[in-house]
Design a protein around this motif. Sequence first.
Motif, PDB file in Angstrom:
ATOM      1  N   HIS A  51     -18.681   4.537 -15.758  1.00  0.00           N
ATOM      2  CA  HIS A  51     -17.963   5.408 -14.973  1.00  0.00           C
ATOM      3  C   HIS A  51     -17.089   4.694 -14.063  1.00  0.00           C
ATOM      4  O   HIS A  51     -17.171   3.972 -13.430  1.00  0.00           O
ATOM      5  N   ASP A  52     -15.835   5.526 -14.040  1.00  0.00           N
ATOM      6  CA  ASP A  52     -14.685   5.007 -13.111  1.00  0.00           C
ATOM      7  C   ASP A  52     -14.439   5.927 -12.129  1.00  0.00           C
ATOM      8  O   ASP A  52     -14.392   7.277 -12.631  1.00  0.00           O
ATOM      9  N   VAL A  53     -14.749   5.503 -10.939  1.00  0.00           N
ATOM     10  CA  VAL A  53     -14.540   6.710  -9.897  1.00  0.00           C
ATOM     11  C   VAL A  53     -13.086   6.585  -9.408  1.00  0.00           C
ATOM     12  O   VAL A  53     -12.880   5.823  -8.479  1.00  0.00           O
ATOM     13  N   ASP A  54     -12.284   7.359 -10.001  1.00  0.00           N
ATOM     14  CA  ASP A  54     -11.093   7.444  -9.667  1.00  0.00           C
ATOM     15  C   ASP A  54     -10.581   8.497  -8.399  1.00  0.00           C
ATOM     16  O   ASP A  54      -9.669   8.238  -7.966  1.00  0.00           O
ATOM     17  N   SER A  55     -11.481   9.492  -8.268  1.00  0.00           N
ATOM     18  CA  SER A  55     -11.293  10.067  -7.043  1.00  0.00           C
ATOM     19  C   SER A  55     -12.654  10.373  -6.265  1.00  0.00           C
ATOM     20  O   SER A  55     -13.684  10.275  -6.565  1.00  0.00           O
ATOM     21  N   LEU A 109     -15.414  -3.426  -8.893  1.00  0.00           N
ATOM     22  CA  LEU A 109     -14.065  -3.104  -8.431  1.00  0.00           C
ATOM     23  C   LEU A 109     -13.276  -2.537  -9.847  1.00  0.00           C
ATOM     24  O   LEU A 109     -13.268  -3.128 -10.720  1.00  0.00           O
ATOM     25  N   HIS A 110     -12.721  -1.258  -9.389  1.00  0.00           N
ATOM     26  CA  HIS A 110     -11.813  -0.631 -10.431  1.00  0.00           C
ATOM     27  C   HIS A 110     -10.450  -1.091  -9.969  1.00  0.00           C
ATOM     28  O   HIS A 110      -9.722  -0.440  -8.920  1.00  0.00           O
ATOM     29  N   TYR A 111     -10.133  -2.268 -10.376  1.00  0.00           N
ATOM     30  CA  TYR A 111      -9.046  -2.839  -9.689  1.00  0.00           C
ATOM     31  C   TYR A 111      -7.644  -2.240 -10.450  1.00  0.00           C
ATOM     32  O   TYR A 111      -7.327  -1.802 -11.527  1.00  0.00           O
ATOM     33  N   SER A 113     -10.193  -2.452 -15.201  1.00  0.00           N
ATOM     34  CA  SER A 113      -8.824  -2.163 -14.963  1.00  0.00           C
ATOM     35  C   SER A 113      -8.493  -0.610 -14.892  1.00  0.00           C
ATOM     36  O   SER A 113      -9.285   0.021 -15.658  1.00  0.00           O
ATOM     37  N   HIS A 114      -7.961  -0.382 -13.990  1.00  0.00           N
ATOM     38  CA  HIS A 114      -7.514   1.314 -13.728  1.00  0.00           C
ATOM     39  C   HIS A 114      -6.377   1.377 -14.446  1.00  0.00           C
ATOM     40  O   HIS A 114      -5.303   0.415 -14.370  1.00  0.00           O
ATOM     41  N   GLY A 115      -5.854   2.478 -15.026  1.00  0.00           N
ATOM     42  CA  GLY A 115      -4.510   2.798 -15.594  1.00  0.00           C
ATOM     43  C   GLY A 115      -3.887   3.571 -14.379  1.00  0.00           C
ATOM     44  O   GLY A 115      -4.382   4.714 -14.349  1.00  0.00           O
ATOM     45  N   ALA A 116      -2.736   3.381 -14.053  1.00  0.00           N
ATOM     46  CA  ALA A 116      -2.000   3.976 -13.160  1.00  0.00           C
ATOM     47  C   ALA A 116      -0.531   4.231 -13.787  1.00  0.00           C
ATOM     48  O   ALA A 116      -0.155   3.757 -14.715  1.00  0.00           O
TER      49      ALA A 116
HETATM   50 ZN   LIG Z   1      -9.299   4.668 -13.394  1.00  0.00          ZN
END
Ligand SMILES: [Zn+2]
Length: 274
Positions: free
Chosen positions: A61-65, A110-112, A159-162
Amino acid sequence: MKAFDDHSKMFIFKTILFNNRLDYYKKYLQLARTNQYEILSLFDFFKLGDKRNGKHLILRHDVDSVGISTRKMFELERNAGLTSTYYFRFSTIDVPLIHEMINEGFEVGLHYETVSDYIRENGCTDKKQINLKQMRERLSKEIRSFEDIIGYKTTSCCSHGAYENSKLEISNNVLTEKQNMDDFGLKFEAYSAELYEKYIDCHIMDNDVIYNYGFSYKDTPISAIIQNKQNIVLLAHPKHWFYDTPARQIWKVIALILRRATYSTERSFKRIAD
Ligand SMILES: [Zn+2]
Protein backbone atom coordinates in the motif's frame (compact mmCIF):
# COMPACT_ATOMS: atom_id res chain seq x y z
CA MET A 1 -15.12 -18.91 -13.24
CA LYS A 2 -16.52 -15.56 -12.27
CA ALA A 3 -16.31 -15.26 -8.53
CA PHE A 4 -18.46 -12.16 -8.11
CA ASP A 5 -19.43 -9.08 -10.04
CA ASP A 6 -16.71 -6.43 -10.01
CA HIS A 7 -17.10 -5.57 -13.67
CA SER A 8 -20.38 -3.85 -14.38
CA LYS A 9 -21.69 -0.31 -14.42
CA MET A 10 -23.96 -1.23 -11.51
CA PHE A 11 -20.89 -2.34 -9.53
CA ILE A 12 -19.25 1.06 -10.12
CA PHE A 13 -22.38 2.99 -9.20
CA LYS A 14 -23.02 0.97 -6.05
CA THR A 15 -19.47 1.09 -4.70
CA ILE A 16 -19.47 4.88 -5.05
CA LEU A 17 -22.93 5.25 -3.55
CA PHE A 18 -22.34 2.92 -0.60
CA ASN A 19 -18.61 3.72 -0.31
CA ASN A 20 -18.05 0.00 0.17
CA ARG A 21 -15.23 -0.96 -2.19
CA LEU A 22 -13.34 -2.35 0.79
CA ASP A 23 -15.91 -5.19 0.86
CA TYR A 24 -14.55 -6.12 -2.58
CA TYR A 25 -10.98 -5.89 -1.32
CA LYS A 26 -11.98 -8.49 1.25
CA LYS A 27 -13.51 -10.63 -1.48
CA TYR A 28 -10.28 -10.53 -3.52
CA LEU A 29 -8.34 -11.67 -0.45
CA GLN A 30 -10.83 -14.47 0.20
CA LEU A 31 -10.61 -15.58 -3.43
CA ALA A 32 -6.81 -15.70 -3.15
CA ARG A 33 -7.03 -17.78 0.00
CA THR A 34 -9.54 -20.17 -1.56
CA ASN A 35 -7.06 -20.61 -4.41
CA GLN A 36 -4.20 -21.50 -2.07
CA TYR A 37 -2.35 -18.20 -2.19
CA GLU A 38 -0.24 -17.26 0.79
CA ILE A 39 -0.96 -13.59 1.51
CA LEU A 40 1.94 -11.62 2.94
CA SER A 41 3.92 -8.38 3.16
CA LEU A 42 6.76 -7.55 0.80
CA PHE A 43 9.36 -8.07 3.52
CA ASP A 44 7.96 -11.48 4.44
CA PHE A 45 8.08 -12.40 0.76
CA PHE A 46 11.63 -11.05 0.44
CA LYS A 47 12.74 -13.10 3.46
CA LEU A 48 11.71 -16.34 1.76
CA GLY A 49 14.78 -15.99 -0.49
CA ASP A 50 15.13 -18.90 -2.87
CA LYS A 51 12.92 -21.08 -0.68
CA ARG A 52 9.78 -19.82 -2.37
CA ASN A 53 7.17 -22.51 -2.90
CA GLY A 54 3.56 -22.24 -3.89
CA LYS A 55 1.64 -19.10 -4.76
CA HIS A 56 1.93 -15.71 -3.08
CA LEU A 57 -0.20 -12.61 -3.03
CA ILE A 58 1.93 -9.72 -1.79
CA LEU A 59 0.01 -6.77 -0.40
CA ARG A 60 1.60 -3.35 -0.82
CA HIS A 61 0.00 0.00 0.00
CA ASP A 62 1.26 3.46 -0.89
CA VAL A 63 -0.25 6.02 1.44
CA ASP A 64 -0.32 9.03 -0.87
CA SER A 65 -2.91 11.06 1.02
CA VAL A 66 -4.13 11.52 4.57
CA GLY A 67 -7.49 10.06 5.54
CA ILE A 68 -9.37 7.38 7.46
CA SER A 69 -9.11 4.99 4.51
CA THR A 70 -5.61 3.85 5.56
CA ARG A 71 -6.79 2.83 9.02
CA LYS A 72 -9.83 1.08 7.54
CA MET A 73 -7.70 -0.95 5.15
CA PHE A 74 -5.22 -1.83 7.91
CA GLU A 75 -7.99 -2.94 10.28
CA LEU A 76 -9.60 -5.07 7.59
CA GLU A 77 -6.30 -6.88 7.00
CA ARG A 78 -5.51 -7.22 10.70
CA ASN A 79 -9.00 -8.62 11.39
CA ALA A 80 -8.48 -11.11 8.57
CA GLY A 81 -5.26 -12.27 10.28
CA LEU A 82 -3.05 -10.89 7.51
CA THR A 83 -0.09 -8.58 7.31
CA SER A 84 1.02 -6.28 4.51
CA THR A 85 3.37 -3.41 3.67
CA TYR A 86 2.49 0.29 3.99
CA TYR A 87 4.71 3.01 2.53
CA PHE A 88 4.16 6.51 3.94
CA ARG A 89 5.27 9.85 2.51
CA PHE A 90 6.58 12.43 5.00
CA SER A 91 3.31 14.28 4.44
CA THR A 92 1.15 11.27 5.35
CA ILE A 93 3.03 9.88 8.40
CA ASP A 94 0.62 8.87 11.18
CA VAL A 95 2.81 7.77 14.09
CA PRO A 96 0.13 6.12 16.30
CA LEU A 97 -1.21 4.16 13.31
CA ILE A 98 2.30 3.15 12.26
CA HIS A 99 3.01 1.88 15.79
CA GLU A 100 -0.15 -0.24 15.68
CA MET A 101 0.90 -1.62 12.31
CA ILE A 102 4.39 -2.53 13.48
CA ASN A 103 3.07 -4.13 16.67
CA GLU A 104 0.80 -6.31 14.53
CA GLY A 105 3.71 -7.50 12.34
CA PHE A 106 3.04 -5.23 9.35
CA GLU A 107 5.92 -3.71 7.39
CA VAL A 108 6.21 0.07 7.19
CA GLY A 109 8.62 2.09 5.06
CA LEU A 110 9.28 5.44 3.44
CA HIS A 111 7.46 6.29 0.20
CA TYR A 112 10.29 8.52 -0.98
CA GLU A 113 10.05 11.40 -3.43
CA THR A 114 13.60 12.70 -3.16
CA VAL A 115 14.13 13.62 -6.82
CA SER A 116 10.69 15.14 -7.38
CA ASP A 117 11.01 17.21 -4.18
CA TYR A 118 14.40 18.50 -5.36
CA ILE A 119 12.98 19.40 -8.78
CA ARG A 120 10.14 21.33 -7.18
CA GLU A 121 12.32 23.09 -4.59
CA ASN A 122 14.89 24.19 -7.18
CA GLY A 123 12.68 24.80 -10.18
CA CYS A 124 14.76 22.37 -12.28
CA THR A 125 13.94 22.29 -15.97
CA ASP A 126 16.34 19.56 -17.08
CA LYS A 127 17.24 16.25 -15.49
CA LYS A 128 20.94 17.05 -16.06
CA GLN A 129 20.60 19.48 -13.16
CA ILE A 130 20.15 16.51 -10.83
CA ASN A 131 23.26 15.14 -9.15
CA LEU A 132 22.47 11.50 -8.40
CA LYS A 133 25.24 11.09 -5.83
CA GLN A 134 23.92 14.03 -3.85
CA MET A 135 20.37 12.76 -4.22
CA ARG A 136 21.38 9.33 -2.88
CA GLU A 137 22.95 10.96 0.16
CA ARG A 138 19.77 12.93 0.64
CA LEU A 139 17.66 9.77 0.38
CA SER A 140 19.81 8.07 3.05
CA LYS A 141 19.22 11.03 5.36
CA GLU A 142 15.50 10.95 4.61
CA ILE A 143 15.30 7.26 5.52
CA ARG A 144 17.12 7.94 8.82
CA SER A 145 14.84 10.85 9.66
CA PHE A 146 11.74 8.77 8.75
CA GLU A 147 13.01 6.10 11.17
CA ASP A 148 13.64 8.73 13.85
CA ILE A 149 10.10 10.04 13.50
CA ILE A 150 8.44 6.64 13.68
CA GLY A 151 10.92 5.26 16.23
CA TYR A 152 11.63 2.06 14.31
CA LYS A 153 14.25 0.71 11.93
CA THR A 154 12.84 -0.01 8.46
CA THR A 155 13.75 -2.70 5.94
CA SER A 156 12.62 -1.29 2.60
CA CYS A 157 11.51 1.86 0.84
CA CYS A 158 9.40 2.55 -2.21
CA SER A 159 9.48 5.29 -4.80
CA HIS A 160 6.53 7.65 -5.26
CA GLY A 161 5.62 8.92 -8.70
CA ALA A 162 5.01 12.67 -8.86
CA TYR A 163 4.18 15.13 -11.62
CA GLU A 164 7.79 16.40 -11.58
CA ASN A 165 9.06 12.88 -12.38
CA SER A 166 7.05 12.59 -15.55
CA LYS A 167 7.74 16.22 -16.53
CA LEU A 168 11.54 15.76 -16.44
CA GLU A 169 11.41 12.05 -17.30
CA ILE A 170 13.35 10.94 -14.27
CA SER A 171 11.91 8.61 -11.65
CA ASN A 172 12.65 8.62 -7.93
CA ASN A 173 13.77 5.00 -8.03
CA VAL A 174 16.73 5.85 -10.27
CA LEU A 175 18.41 6.47 -6.90
CA THR A 176 18.14 2.86 -5.77
CA GLU A 177 18.33 1.02 -9.10
CA LYS A 178 21.34 -1.31 -9.20
CA GLN A 179 22.58 0.12 -5.90
CA ASN A 180 23.69 -1.79 -2.86
CA MET A 181 20.75 -1.29 -0.51
CA ASP A 182 23.07 -1.69 2.51
CA ASP A 183 24.27 1.82 1.64
CA PHE A 184 20.78 3.01 2.54
CA GLY A 185 20.61 0.78 5.62
CA LEU A 186 17.84 -1.25 3.98
CA LYS A 187 17.28 -4.70 2.47
CA PHE A 188 15.47 -3.79 -0.75
CA GLU A 189 13.44 -1.30 -2.77
CA ALA A 190 9.86 -2.24 -3.56
CA TYR A 191 10.31 -1.97 -7.36
CA SER A 192 13.78 -3.52 -7.44
CA ALA A 193 14.98 -5.58 -10.38
CA GLU A 194 16.03 -8.19 -7.83
CA LEU A 195 12.39 -8.83 -6.96
CA TYR A 196 10.70 -8.14 -10.29
CA GLU A 197 13.05 -9.88 -12.68
CA LYS A 198 13.45 -13.02 -10.58
CA TYR A 199 10.20 -13.57 -8.76
CA ILE A 200 7.23 -11.30 -9.43
CA ASP A 201 4.99 -12.61 -12.24
CA CYS A 202 2.29 -10.04 -12.04
CA HIS A 203 1.99 -6.49 -10.74
CA ILE A 204 -1.53 -5.21 -10.22
CA MET A 205 -2.16 -1.55 -9.49
CA ASP A 206 -5.48 -0.20 -8.33
CA ASN A 207 -7.13 2.97 -9.52
CA ASP A 208 -10.28 4.84 -8.78
CA VAL A 209 -13.27 2.62 -9.46
CA ILE A 210 -14.35 4.79 -12.41
CA TYR A 211 -11.16 3.84 -14.27
CA ASN A 212 -11.34 0.32 -15.74
CA TYR A 213 -13.43 -0.91 -12.79
CA GLY A 214 -10.72 0.17 -10.38
CA PHE A 215 -7.50 -1.16 -11.92
CA SER A 216 -4.78 0.63 -13.89
CA TYR A 217 -3.61 -2.29 -16.04
CA LYS A 218 -5.10 -5.26 -17.82
CA ASP A 219 -4.28 -7.55 -14.87
CA THR A 220 -6.81 -7.54 -12.04
CA PRO A 221 -6.95 -9.67 -8.88
CA ILE A 222 -9.54 -12.02 -10.38
CA SER A 223 -7.73 -12.43 -13.73
CA ALA A 224 -4.36 -13.04 -12.07
CA ILE A 225 -5.77 -15.58 -9.61
CA ILE A 226 -7.69 -17.41 -12.34
CA GLN A 227 -4.52 -17.58 -14.43
CA ASN A 228 -2.70 -19.05 -11.44
CA LYS A 229 0.07 -16.43 -11.57
CA GLN A 230 2.57 -17.53 -8.99
CA ASN A 231 3.80 -14.35 -7.28
CA ILE A 232 1.43 -11.41 -7.50
CA VAL A 233 1.97 -7.92 -6.11
CA LEU A 234 -1.27 -6.09 -5.40
CA LEU A 235 -0.57 -2.38 -5.00
CA ALA A 236 -3.61 -0.77 -3.41
CA HIS A 237 -3.79 2.90 -2.44
CA PRO A 238 -6.26 3.09 0.49
CA LYS A 239 -7.88 6.25 -0.96
CA HIS A 240 -9.16 4.24 -3.94
CA TRP A 241 -11.05 1.84 -1.67
CA PHE A 242 -12.78 4.21 0.70
CA TYR A 243 -13.74 7.84 -0.01
CA ASP A 244 -12.32 9.82 2.88
CA THR A 245 -14.73 12.68 2.41
CA PRO A 246 -18.32 12.94 1.09
CA ALA A 247 -16.97 15.59 -1.33
CA ARG A 248 -14.81 12.99 -3.11
CA GLN A 249 -17.78 10.64 -3.29
CA ILE A 250 -19.99 13.37 -4.79
CA TRP A 251 -17.31 14.25 -7.36
CA LYS A 252 -17.21 10.64 -8.48
CA VAL A 253 -20.99 10.56 -8.94
CA ILE A 254 -20.72 13.73 -11.03
CA ALA A 255 -17.88 12.23 -13.06
CA LEU A 256 -20.05 9.18 -13.71
CA ILE A 257 -22.99 11.31 -14.80
CA LEU A 258 -20.68 13.32 -17.08
CA ARG A 259 -19.53 10.00 -18.58
CA ARG A 260 -15.95 10.46 -17.45
CA ALA A 261 -15.59 6.77 -16.62
CA THR A 262 -13.27 4.50 -18.61
CA TYR A 263 -14.39 0.91 -19.09
CA SER A 264 -11.29 -0.79 -20.46
CA THR A 265 -7.55 -0.44 -20.70
CA GLU A 266 -4.78 -1.91 -22.81
CA ARG A 267 -2.06 -0.76 -20.42
CA SER A 268 0.23 -3.30 -18.84
CA PHE A 269 2.71 -2.82 -16.04
CA LYS A 270 6.24 -1.87 -16.93
CA ARG A 271 8.85 -1.50 -14.23
CA ILE A 272 10.39 1.97 -14.30
CA ALA A 273 14.12 1.87 -13.69
CA ASP A 274 15.23 5.38 -14.66
ZN1 LIG B 1 2.75 7.25 -4.38
